[in-house]
Design a protein around this motif. Structure first.
Motif, mmCIF file in Angstrom:
data_model
loop_
_atom_site.group_PDB
_atom_site.id
_atom_site.type_symbol
_atom_site.label_atom_id
_atom_site.label_comp_id
_atom_site.label_asym_id
_atom_site.label_seq_id
_atom_site.Cartn_x
_atom_site.Cartn_y
_atom_site.Cartn_z
ATOM 1 N N ILE A 42 -8.024 -16.245 4.045
ATOM 2 C CA ILE A 42 -7.200 -15.100 3.662
ATOM 3 C C ILE A 42 -7.991 -14.142 2.782
ATOM 4 C CG2 ILE A 42 -5.154 -14.372 2.374
ATOM 5 C CD1 ILE A 42 -3.805 -16.958 3.212
ATOM 6 N N GLY A 43 -8.766 -14.700 1.842
ATOM 7 C CA GLY A 43 -9.547 -13.853 0.946
ATOM 8 C C GLY A 43 -10.558 -13.002 1.692
ATOM 9 N N CYS A 44 -11.329 -13.622 2.575
ATOM 10 C CA CYS A 44 -12.306 -12.859 3.359
ATOM 11 C C CYS A 44 -11.607 -11.822 4.231
ATOM 12 C CB CYS A 44 -13.122 -13.813 4.241
ATOM 13 S SG CYS A 44 -14.255 -14.879 3.337
ATOM 14 N N SER A 45 -10.476 -12.202 4.807
ATOM 15 C CA SER A 45 -9.737 -11.275 5.668
ATOM 16 C C SER A 45 -9.203 -10.097 4.878
ATOM 17 C CB SER A 45 -8.594 -12.013 6.368
ATOM 18 O OG SER A 45 -9.085 -13.054 7.200
ATOM 19 N N MET A 46 -8.750 -10.350 3.631
ATOM 20 C CA MET A 46 -8.257 -9.253 2.802
ATOM 21 C C MET A 46 -9.374 -8.295 2.420
ATOM 22 S SD MET A 46 -5.284 -10.514 0.223
ATOM 23 C CE MET A 46 -3.621 -10.840 0.851
ATOM 24 N N ILE A 47 -10.559 -8.837 2.177
ATOM 25 C CA ILE A 47 -11.691 -7.973 1.863
ATOM 26 C C ILE A 47 -11.989 -7.059 3.047
ATOM 27 C CG2 ILE A 47 -14.175 -7.942 1.412
ATOM 28 C CD1 ILE A 47 -13.749 -10.572 -0.172
ATOM 29 N N LEU A 48 -12.032 -7.637 4.246
ATOM 30 C CA LEU A 48 -12.279 -6.835 5.447
ATOM 31 C C LEU A 48 -11.144 -5.843 5.687
ATOM 32 C CD1 LEU A 48 -13.695 -9.620 7.789
ATOM 33 C CD2 LEU A 48 -14.970 -7.741 6.734
ATOM 34 N N LEU A 49 -9.909 -6.284 5.437
ATOM 35 C CA LEU A 49 -8.767 -5.393 5.608
ATOM 36 C C LEU A 49 -8.823 -4.242 4.608
ATOM 37 C CD1 LEU A 49 -6.139 -4.703 7.005
ATOM 38 C CD2 LEU A 49 -4.970 -6.359 5.536
ATOM 39 N N GLY A 50 -9.241 -4.542 3.381
ATOM 40 C CA GLY A 50 -9.373 -3.493 2.385
ATOM 41 C C GLY A 50 -10.374 -2.432 2.793
ATOM 42 N N ILE A 51 -11.400 -2.848 3.527
ATOM 43 C CA ILE A 51 -12.423 -1.908 3.998
ATOM 44 C C ILE A 51 -11.920 -1.131 5.218
ATOM 45 C CG2 ILE A 51 -14.735 -1.718 4.982
ATOM 46 C CD1 ILE A 51 -15.453 -4.259 3.326
ATOM 47 N N PHE A 52 -11.423 -1.856 6.217
ATOM 48 C CA PHE A 52 -11.015 -1.219 7.476
ATOM 49 C C PHE A 52 -9.803 -0.311 7.290
ATOM 50 C CE2 PHE A 52 -14.029 -4.017 9.132
ATOM 51 C CZ PHE A 52 -14.186 -3.860 10.502
ATOM 52 N N SER A 53 -8.884 -0.698 6.412
ATOM 53 C CA SER A 53 -7.656 0.087 6.244
ATOM 54 C C SER A 53 -7.925 1.448 5.617
ATOM 55 C CB SER A 53 -6.647 -0.688 5.389
ATOM 56 O OG SER A 53 -7.160 -0.935 4.087
ATOM 57 N N GLN A 54 -9.054 1.590 4.966
ATOM 58 C CA GLN A 54 -9.387 2.887 4.386
ATOM 59 C C GLN A 54 -9.828 3.888 5.448
ATOM 60 O OE1 GLN A 54 -11.313 2.971 0.448
ATOM 61 N NE2 GLN A 54 -11.439 0.744 0.579
ATOM 62 N N VAL A 55 -10.124 3.368 6.637
ATOM 63 C CA VAL A 55 -10.465 4.257 7.752
ATOM 64 C C VAL A 55 -9.193 4.704 8.455
ATOM 65 C CG1 VAL A 55 -11.744 4.507 9.909
ATOM 66 C CG2 VAL A 55 -12.692 3.126 8.029
ATOM 67 N N SER A 56 -8.431 3.732 9.010
ATOM 68 C CA SER A 56 -7.158 4.074 9.646
ATOM 69 C C SER A 56 -6.434 2.809 10.077
ATOM 70 C CB SER A 56 -7.370 4.975 10.876
ATOM 71 O OG SER A 56 -7.951 4.236 11.936
ATOM 72 N N ARG A 57 -5.113 2.909 10.180
ATOM 73 C CA ARG A 57 -4.314 1.808 10.702
ATOM 74 C C ARG A 57 -4.669 1.541 12.157
ATOM 75 N NH1 ARG A 57 0.217 1.813 13.767
ATOM 76 N NH2 ARG A 57 1.475 -0.091 13.765
ATOM 77 N N THR A 58 -5.012 2.582 12.892
ATOM 78 C CA THR A 58 -5.388 2.417 14.304
ATOM 79 C C THR A 58 -6.618 1.532 14.436
ATOM 80 O OG1 THR A 58 -4.478 4.593 14.862
ATOM 81 C CG2 THR A 58 -6.045 3.629 16.417
ATOM 82 N N LEU A 59 -7.597 1.727 13.551
ATOM 83 C CA LEU A 59 -8.791 0.886 13.577
ATOM 84 C C LEU A 59 -8.438 -0.564 13.281
ATOM 85 C CD1 LEU A 59 -11.874 0.578 13.751
ATOM 86 C CD2 LEU A 59 -11.965 1.052 11.282
ATOM 87 N N VAL A 60 -7.548 -0.778 12.318
ATOM 88 C CA VAL A 60 -7.119 -2.135 11.990
ATOM 89 C C VAL A 60 -6.447 -2.782 13.200
ATOM 90 C CG1 VAL A 60 -5.580 -3.523 10.551
ATOM 91 C CG2 VAL A 60 -6.888 -1.651 9.532
ATOM 92 N N ALA A 120 0.818 -1.217 0.000
ATOM 93 C CA ALA A 120 0.000 0.000 0.000
ATOM 94 C C ALA A 120 0.850 1.264 0.000
ATOM 95 C CB ALA A 120 -0.922 -0.002 1.220
ATOM 96 N N GLN A 121 2.159 1.137 0.255
ATOM 97 C CA GLN A 121 3.011 2.329 0.322
ATOM 98 C C GLN A 121 3.129 3.028 -1.019
ATOM 99 O OE1 GLN A 121 3.935 3.162 3.579
ATOM 100 N NE2 GLN A 121 2.526 1.424 3.718
ATOM 101 N N ASN A 122 2.899 2.288 -2.106
ATOM 102 C CA ASN A 122 2.994 2.881 -3.437
ATOM 103 C C ASN A 122 1.628 3.228 -4.025
ATOM 104 O OD1 ASN A 122 5.805 2.556 -3.432
ATOM 105 N ND2 ASN A 122 5.618 0.441 -4.143
ATOM 106 N N LYS A 123 0.588 3.208 -3.195
ATOM 107 C CA LYS A 123 -0.765 3.460 -3.685
ATOM 108 C C LYS A 123 -1.452 4.481 -2.784
ATOM 109 C CE LYS A 123 -1.370 -1.404 -5.154
ATOM 110 N NZ LYS A 123 -0.193 -2.014 -4.505
ATOM 111 N N THR A 124 -2.513 5.059 -3.312
ATOM 112 C CA THR A 124 -3.366 5.876 -2.461
ATOM 113 C C THR A 124 -4.160 4.953 -1.543
ATOM 114 O OG1 THR A 124 -5.274 5.824 -3.961
ATOM 115 C CG2 THR A 124 -3.608 7.549 -4.327
ATOM 116 N N ILE A 125 -4.767 5.511 -0.510
ATOM 117 C CA ILE A 125 -5.550 4.698 0.418
ATOM 118 C C ILE A 125 -6.678 3.968 -0.311
ATOM 119 C CG2 ILE A 125 -7.116 4.809 2.401
ATOM 120 C CD1 ILE A 125 -5.434 7.087 3.505
ATOM 121 N N ALA A 126 -7.333 4.670 -1.204
ATOM 122 C CA ALA A 126 -8.437 4.067 -1.961
ATOM 123 C C ALA A 126 -7.938 2.960 -2.884
ATOM 124 C CB ALA A 126 -9.168 5.139 -2.764
ATOM 125 N N GLU A 127 -6.808 3.202 -3.550
ATOM 126 C CA GLU A 127 -6.247 2.184 -4.452
ATOM 127 C C GLU A 127 -5.828 0.944 -3.682
ATOM 128 O OE1 GLU A 127 -4.283 5.084 -7.912
ATOM 129 O OE2 GLU A 127 -3.081 4.404 -6.199
#
Length: 390
Positions: free
Chosen positions: A123-141, A75-82
């Motif tokens: 892993i797939g379900c977790s990545m989907i949830l991570l993709g959603i939660f990470s757009q809020v904040s790392r603290t939330l994750v 994610a370091q090379n992408k925007t939060i949304a990307e």
């Protein structure tokens, strides 16, 4: 992932768990008692068989934890949304891969009468949830990961529904070990990895990914790895000794010292308990610290497997199953002996000794090195979009 520089220590550890993981799958296919006995049962197992199975407990949680780290680093090379969108798309791809690619690789059943949802599903379900939660904040994750990993075992004390749709959903999401759901009269789907405990592990891996940012001091990172690793190991020993919280199956006492050692180490993987998390991730963090300065030919070979995990994972399953089919017919079985069960070509009477299992395992791992090396170089030299998913 993409143009993100690879971190050698992470690839070494990932490669190591990928190699060890193949041992367990080789045992599943080829050991004589794989379908008839529990290798972790202190009352009936032996030392070699117990540790052959137990050492592979490290594979799934470490891999999921490192997957969380990889999501953060990519994610370091992408925007939060990307970054969030990519994690969601990759999660959907992994679920598809489990249903279509891995189910066939496990069963060789073109009718897909039994669909396996295993680690790619989790892993797939977790990545989907991570993709959603990470757009809020790392603290939330981080907070969500801590809450899930350290708190989900509280449900062991709850009076949960035992029947009905709610019961099935709770098992699929949190408490289940093997939840079989009929699709119709001829097709079943098996949920073997309860989603949310693995999501918690991935979330914590994502949060720890910040330790590997380019501007993060290496000395501080090693301190964090060592202190956190020791803390988790100590917590495992305390929880296992107190024997009240952190695992759905409390530790049992057996007549012999060795059986009690087995019992002490036998934390729940399905679903992964807090004790299981501490037992596996604690040593993994210590190993990551130790691997910081490791170099040489052996580490390079091992890291090759770790740099192409999806490719290796799929390939080794198909290779093992093709070898099982060959062993099936070479052992005198005929087409009429192909049992109509999830694992075709695996009758209970087919199997070999544990030393033979180790020999097959080493052969498979060694045989896959050159294909993995080729694919690693292909990914390095090509920038096609689909390579990000494999």
């Amino acid at each position: 992932m993409g143009t993100t520089p690879r971190i050698h220590s992470l690839d070494i550890l990932r490669g190591l768990v990928m190699v060890i993981m193949a041992l367990d799958h080789t045992r599943d296919y080829f050991h004589i008692t794989a379908t008839t006995a529990n290798p972790l049962d202190p009352a009936s197992t032996n030392t070699a068989l117990f540790f052959t199975r137990w050492i592979t407990h490290f594979c799934a949680p470490v891999f999921v934890f490192l997957s969380g780290m990889s999501v953060y680093l990519s994610a370091q090379n992408k925007t939060i949304a990307e970054a969030g969108a990519f994690a969601i798309k990759r999660g959907l791809w992994l679920i598809f891969a489990d249903i279509v690619i891995m189910t066939f690789g496990l069963t060789f059943n073109p009718a897909y009468s039994f669909i396996f949802l295993l680690v790619f599903w989790a892993i797939g379900c977790s990545m989907i949830l991570l993709g959603i939660f990470s757009q809020v904040s790392r603290t939330l994750v981080l907070a969500t990961g801590i809450l899930i990993v350290f708190g989900h075992d509280l449900l062991n004390f709850a009076d949960l529904p035992q029947t009905g749709t709610v019961s099935v959903l709770i098992k699929i999401l949190i408490t289940g070990a093997a939840t079989i759901v009929p699709i119709n009269s001829t097709h079943l789907i098996g949920f073997f990895y309860a989603v949310l405990p693995w999501t918690g592990i991935m979330f914590l891996g994502y949060a720890a990914g910040t330790w590997y940012k380019k501007d993060f001091p290496a000395v501080t990172r090693k301190q964090y790895l060592v202190l956190t690793g020791i803390a988790l190991c100590v917590l495992f020993i305390i929880l296992r000794t107190v024997n009240i919280y952190g695992d759905p199956s409390l530790r049992k006492v057996y007549p012999s010292f060795l059986q009690n050692v087995f019992s002490f180490l036998n934390a729940s993987k399905y679903p992964p308990s807090l004790q299981f998390f501490c037992m596996t991730i604690g040593p993994a963090l210590l190993m990551l610290s130790a691997l910081e300065q490791v170099s040489g030919k052996i580490s390079t070979v091992i890291s090759t497997y770790g740099s192409v995990p999806f490719f290796y994972f799929v390939l080794h399953f198909y290779f093992l199953h093709i070898m099982l089919v060959a062993a099936f017919f070479l052992s005198g079985y005929q087409t009429k002996d192909i049992i109509q069960s999830p694992l075709f070509f695996r009758p209970p009477t087919l199997g070999f000794s544990l030393p033979a299992v180790y020999a097959i395992w080493l052969f498979v791992v060694a045989s896959l090195y050159l294909p993995c090396l080729w694919f690693k170089r292909y990914k390095t030299n090509h920038n096609r979009w689909w390579l990000k998913y494999i």
